[in-house]
Design a protein around this motif. Structure first.
Motif, PDB file in Angstrom:
ATOM      1  N   SER A 141       0.804  -1.221   0.000  1.00  0.00           N
ATOM      2  CA  SER A 141       0.000   0.000   0.000  1.00  0.00           C
ATOM      3  C   SER A 141       0.839   1.275   0.000  1.00  0.00           C
ATOM      4  O   SER A 141       0.478   2.266  -0.641  1.00  0.00           O
ATOM      5  CB  SER A 141      -0.955   0.021   1.195  1.00  0.00           C
ATOM      6  N   THR A 142       1.990   1.263   0.701  1.00  0.00           N
ATOM      7  CA  THR A 142       2.791   2.488   0.830  1.00  0.00           C
ATOM      8  C   THR A 142       4.049   2.487  -0.029  1.00  0.00           C
ATOM      9  O   THR A 142       4.691   3.535  -0.170  1.00  0.00           O
ATOM     10  CB  THR A 142       3.211   2.690   2.295  1.00  0.00           C
ATOM     11  N   LYS A 143       4.422   1.328  -0.566  1.00  0.00           N
ATOM     12  CA  LYS A 143       5.662   1.153  -1.351  1.00  0.00           C
ATOM     13  C   LYS A 143       6.920   1.370  -0.511  1.00  0.00           C
ATOM     14  O   LYS A 143       8.012   1.528  -1.056  1.00  0.00           O
ATOM     15  CB  LYS A 143       5.689   2.097  -2.566  1.00  0.00           C
ATOM     16  N   GLN A 144       6.798   1.339   0.793  1.00  0.00           N
ATOM     17  CA  GLN A 144       7.944   1.483   1.681  1.00  0.00           C
ATOM     18  C   GLN A 144       8.565   0.118   1.985  1.00  0.00           C
ATOM     19  O   GLN A 144       7.870  -0.893   2.047  1.00  0.00           O
ATOM     20  CB  GLN A 144       7.523   2.145   2.994  1.00  0.00           C
ATOM     21  N   ILE A 145       9.889   0.107   2.186  1.00  0.00           N
ATOM     22  CA  ILE A 145      10.567  -1.127   2.574  1.00  0.00           C
ATOM     23  C   ILE A 145      10.215  -1.453   4.019  1.00  0.00           C
ATOM     24  O   ILE A 145      10.343  -0.619   4.915  1.00  0.00           O
ATOM     25  CB  ILE A 145      12.094  -0.991   2.431  1.00  0.00           C
ATOM     26  N   LYS A 146       9.766  -2.687   4.235  1.00  0.00           N
ATOM     27  CA  LYS A 146       9.423  -3.145   5.572  1.00  0.00           C
ATOM     28  C   LYS A 146      10.384  -4.219   6.083  1.00  0.00           C
ATOM     29  O   LYS A 146      10.494  -4.435   7.288  1.00  0.00           O
ATOM     30  CB  LYS A 146       7.992  -3.698   5.586  1.00  0.00           C
ATOM     31  N   ALA A 147      11.056  -4.897   5.169  1.00  0.00           N
ATOM     32  CA  ALA A 147      11.941  -5.991   5.573  1.00  0.00           C
ATOM     33  C   ALA A 147      12.908  -6.303   4.441  1.00  0.00           C
ATOM     34  O   ALA A 147      12.784  -5.776   3.323  1.00  0.00           O
ATOM     35  CB  ALA A 147      11.121  -7.226   5.934  1.00  0.00           C
ATOM     36  N   TRP A 148      13.873  -7.177   4.735  1.00  0.00           N
ATOM     37  CA  TRP A 148      14.819  -7.660   3.737  1.00  0.00           C
ATOM     38  C   TRP A 148      14.942  -9.168   3.865  1.00  0.00           C
ATOM     39  O   TRP A 148      14.966  -9.698   4.978  1.00  0.00           O
ATOM     40  CB  TRP A 148      16.214  -7.044   3.951  1.00  0.00           C
ATOM     41  N   GLU A 149      15.024  -9.857   2.725  1.00  0.00           N
ATOM     42  CA  GLU A 149      15.327 -11.284   2.750  1.00  0.00           C
ATOM     43  C   GLU A 149      16.790 -11.479   2.405  1.00  0.00           C
ATOM     44  O   GLU A 149      17.280 -10.976   1.383  1.00  0.00           O
ATOM     45  CB  GLU A 149      14.464 -12.071   1.763  1.00  0.00           C
ATOM     46  N   ILE A 150      17.495 -12.207   3.270  1.00  0.00           N
ATOM     47  CA  ILE A 150      18.909 -12.485   3.050  1.00  0.00           C
ATOM     48  C   ILE A 150      19.057 -13.631   2.057  1.00  0.00           C
ATOM     49  O   ILE A 150      18.425 -14.682   2.196  1.00  0.00           O
ATOM     50  CB  ILE A 150      19.606 -12.855   4.372  1.00  0.00           C
ATOM     51  N   LEU A 151      19.908 -13.443   1.039  1.00  0.00           N
ATOM     52  CA  LEU A 151      20.162 -14.446   0.001  1.00  0.00           C
ATOM     53  C   LEU A 151      21.647 -14.784   0.001  1.00  0.00           C
ATOM     54  O   LEU A 151      22.491 -13.894   0.150  1.00  0.00           O
ATOM     55  CB  LEU A 151      19.735 -13.920  -1.369  1.00  0.00           C
ATOM     56  N   THR A 152      21.973 -16.046  -0.178  1.00  0.00           N
ATOM     57  CA  THR A 152      23.346 -16.532  -0.033  1.00  0.00           C
ATOM     58  C   THR A 152      23.989 -16.844  -1.381  1.00  0.00           C
ATOM     59  O   THR A 152      23.343 -17.419  -2.257  1.00  0.00           O
ATOM     60  CB  THR A 152      23.373 -17.800   0.836  1.00  0.00           C
ATOM     61  N   ARG A 153      25.253 -16.478  -1.509  1.00  0.00           N
ATOM     62  CA  ARG A 153      26.061 -16.837  -2.669  1.00  0.00           C
ATOM     63  C   ARG A 153      27.383 -17.409  -2.176  1.00  0.00           C
ATOM     64  O   ARG A 153      27.899 -16.998  -1.140  1.00  0.00           O
ATOM     65  CB  ARG A 153      26.347 -15.609  -3.565  1.00  0.00           C
ATOM     66  N   GLY A 154      27.956 -18.345  -2.951  1.00  0.00           N
ATOM     67  CA  GLY A 154      29.249 -18.900  -2.603  1.00  0.00           C
ATOM     68  C   GLY A 154      30.381 -17.988  -3.032  1.00  0.00           C
ATOM     69  O   GLY A 154      30.147 -16.845  -3.436  1.00  0.00           O
ATOM     70  N   PRO A 155      31.632 -18.482  -2.970  1.00  0.00           N
ATOM     71  CA  PRO A 155      32.790 -17.655  -3.339  1.00  0.00           C
ATOM     72  C   PRO A 155      32.657 -17.082  -4.746  1.00  0.00           C
ATOM     73  O   PRO A 155      32.346 -17.813  -5.684  1.00  0.00           O
ATOM     74  CB  PRO A 155      33.961 -18.638  -3.246  1.00  0.00           C
ATOM     75  N   LYS A 156      32.885 -15.809  -4.864  1.00  0.00           N
ATOM     76  CA  LYS A 156      32.703 -15.114  -6.142  1.00  0.00           C
ATOM     77  C   LYS A 156      33.632 -15.665  -7.211  1.00  0.00           C
ATOM     78  O   LYS A 156      34.802 -15.930  -6.963  1.00  0.00           O
ATOM     79  CB  LYS A 156      32.962 -13.618  -5.954  1.00  0.00           C
ATOM     80  N   GLY A 157      33.059 -15.874  -8.396  1.00  0.00           N
ATOM     81  CA  GLY A 157      33.848 -16.348  -9.528  1.00  0.00           C
ATOM     82  C   GLY A 157      34.054 -17.847  -9.581  1.00  0.00           C
ATOM     83  O   GLY A 157      34.762 -18.343 -10.458  1.00  0.00           O
ATOM     84  N   THR A 158      33.419 -18.594  -8.651  1.00  0.00           N
ATOM     85  CA  THR A 158      33.543 -20.053  -8.638  1.00  0.00           C
ATOM     86  C   THR A 158      32.206 -20.685  -9.000  1.00  0.00           C
ATOM     87  O   THR A 158      31.168 -20.028  -9.009  1.00  0.00           O
ATOM     88  CB  THR A 158      33.973 -20.562  -7.256  1.00  0.00           C
ATOM     89  N   THR A 159      32.248 -21.995  -9.281  1.00  0.00           N
ATOM     90  CA  THR A 159      31.014 -22.723  -9.567  1.00  0.00           C
ATOM     91  C   THR A 159      30.032 -22.624  -8.407  1.00  0.00           C
ATOM     92  O   THR A 159      28.828 -22.526  -8.609  1.00  0.00           O
ATOM     93  CB  THR A 159      31.332 -24.207  -9.848  1.00  0.00           C
TER      94      THR A 159
END
Length: 430
Positions: free
Chosen positions: A210-228
């Motif tokens: 309704s307000t377009k304001q940020i209410k929360a964040w979801e944490i997302l995980t990535r492994g070592p950068k540049g690796t499989t």
């Protein structure tokens, strides 16, 4: 130099008796491609249409009871029938004998989420149950057992053939799980990541509709950068198959605490956990130790998100751990609601504070009245349980409009913002 098993597969692919590729599926491949490599074309077709592809390996471990050419042909036929019982035609890219007692299956995977490996494991279990039943009926008195492994095919700028071969080798190493150099390499790398806590955390905002304001964040995980293992699909599937998923998710929790303190964010933070970790005997002790170490963390601002389409049944400490987390002040969310029975069963058992509605319900909801009816039904469930609703995967304005007209509380997706580092100051998404 000895040719790899996958190269041999590609070279013999024109032998259609060894490939499960329905003729009506050939509409995806122009005639000029058929002799080149329909497997490669099938994988690239997945990527082009926003899907993922994975290799599943089935190796028979007890092949002495029946070991004839007739049996091997019968085994392949059993696999064909069982796979077609589990997958629709369009989800199968290929099935091939990769040895006298093994089969390699390449499939299309719809969800580009780290939880996809739980779906694949469910597929594997269903296929094996069907195969075992067919074999036992056909060869009474014989004993059968299989080892399995799987790996997602990495979408990269390199050749698709190389990506398929790499995924095949890793899946086969997982299937063998013995003194095998490739399996040991993956285990070593995963252990290194855990010991060094070599993970990157991103965050995606969750918006008040309704307000377009940020209410929360979801944490997302990535492994070592540049690796499989930068890909969460690879990272979490390898962690699961090397029995290091609990250790990985506890590190994510600690690094999330560090990010919260570093940025000083006052928003709610969603952190993902699987029932495997939440049902572990050690989880509450590990969480208590982290709260003691990071005294600035307010558990009331942390949402423990159950992120799996698998059932919570069979995890001995799950219910008690959820109660203990609530007593500490954490709130509980259930992910993937609307994607299947497991999430609805979890809601009835957990009575979550927050229900997250799966992307499969939201996608194209602005042009699909049935999906809007499903949304209304899920909103009624949320009202009954006293849960706040978050709609996931919003990618266009029409979908956001439907959420607004149905008074959905919160939403997240690329329409609002893509994942990025957790900012130190809040901002409005317009």
């Amino acid at each position: 130099m000895t040719e790899s098993p996958l190269v041999k597969i590609c070279q013999s692919i024109i032998n259609w008796s060894k490939i499960l590729l329905p003729y009506k599926k050939l509409r995806y491949y122009p005639p000029s491609f058929i002799l080149r490599n329909p497997v490669v074309e099938g994988v690239e077709f997945c990527f082009k249409n926003g899907h993922q592809a994975a290799v599943i390996v089935f190796n028979q471990t007890d092949h002495h009871s029946v070991n004839t050419k007739q049996y091997r042909n019968g085994l392949k036929e059993c696999f064909k029938q069982s796979i077609l019982e589990v997958f629709t035609d369009e989800n199968i890219i290929s099935l091939h004998n990769h040895s006298s007692d093994g089969h390699a299956l390449i499939i299309k995977v719809h969800q580009k989420k780290k939880e996809s490996f739980f779906e694949i494991e469910a597929f594997i279990n269903n296929i094996l149950a069907s195969v075992m039943d067919k074999l036992e009926n056909k060869y009474q008195g014989a004993h059968f057992s299989f080892e399995t492994g799987y790996m997602f095919i990495e979408e990269s700028k390199s050749l698709t053939t190389e990506a398929i071969e790499r995924a095949y080798h890793q899946a086969n190493a997982m299937a063998e799980k013995r003194i095998h150099s490739k399996y040991n390499d993956l285990l070593f790398e995963m252990t290194r990541i855990i010991n060094n806590k070599d993970l990157q955390l991103l965050a995606q905002p969750i918006i008040d509709v309704s307000t377009k304001q940020i209410k929360a964040w979801e944490i997302l995980t990535r492994g070592p950068k540049g690796t499989t293992m930068e890909s969460p699909l690879q990272l979490f599937s390898i962690a699961r198959q090397t029995n290091l998923l609990f250790e990985l998710e506890v590190i994510v929790l600690e690094k999330a605490f560090q990010q919260i303190i570093k940025t000083g964010t006052s928003h709610l933070i969603f952190i993902n956990f699987t029932p495997i970790t939440l049902g572990s005997k050690e989880f509450i002790n590990a969480t208590t130790e982290l709260l003691t170490k990071y005294t600035e963390i307010d558990p009331y601002k942390i949402i423990i998100e159950i992120t799996e389409r698998d059932s919570i049944e069979g995890y001995k400490y799950f219910t008690d751990n959820i109660k203990a987390l609530r007593m500490m002040g954490f709130r509980i969310a259930v992910d993937d609601t609307g994607a299947g029975y497991a999430s609805l069963h979890t809601i009835s058992e957990v009575l979550p504070d927050i229900i997250k509605i799966d992307r499969s319900v939201i996608q194209d909801i602005d042009t699909n009245s049935v999906k809007e009816s499903m949304l209304k039904g899920l909103l009624l469930i949320a009202k009954e349980t006293g849960s706040i609703v978050v709609a996931e995967g919003i990618e266009k304005e029409g979908e956001a409009t439907v959420l607004s007209r149905n008074n959905v509380d919160l939403a997240q997706g690329y329409f609002y913002a893509k994942p990025d580092i957790l900012p130190s100051v809040s901002r409005t998404v317009s």
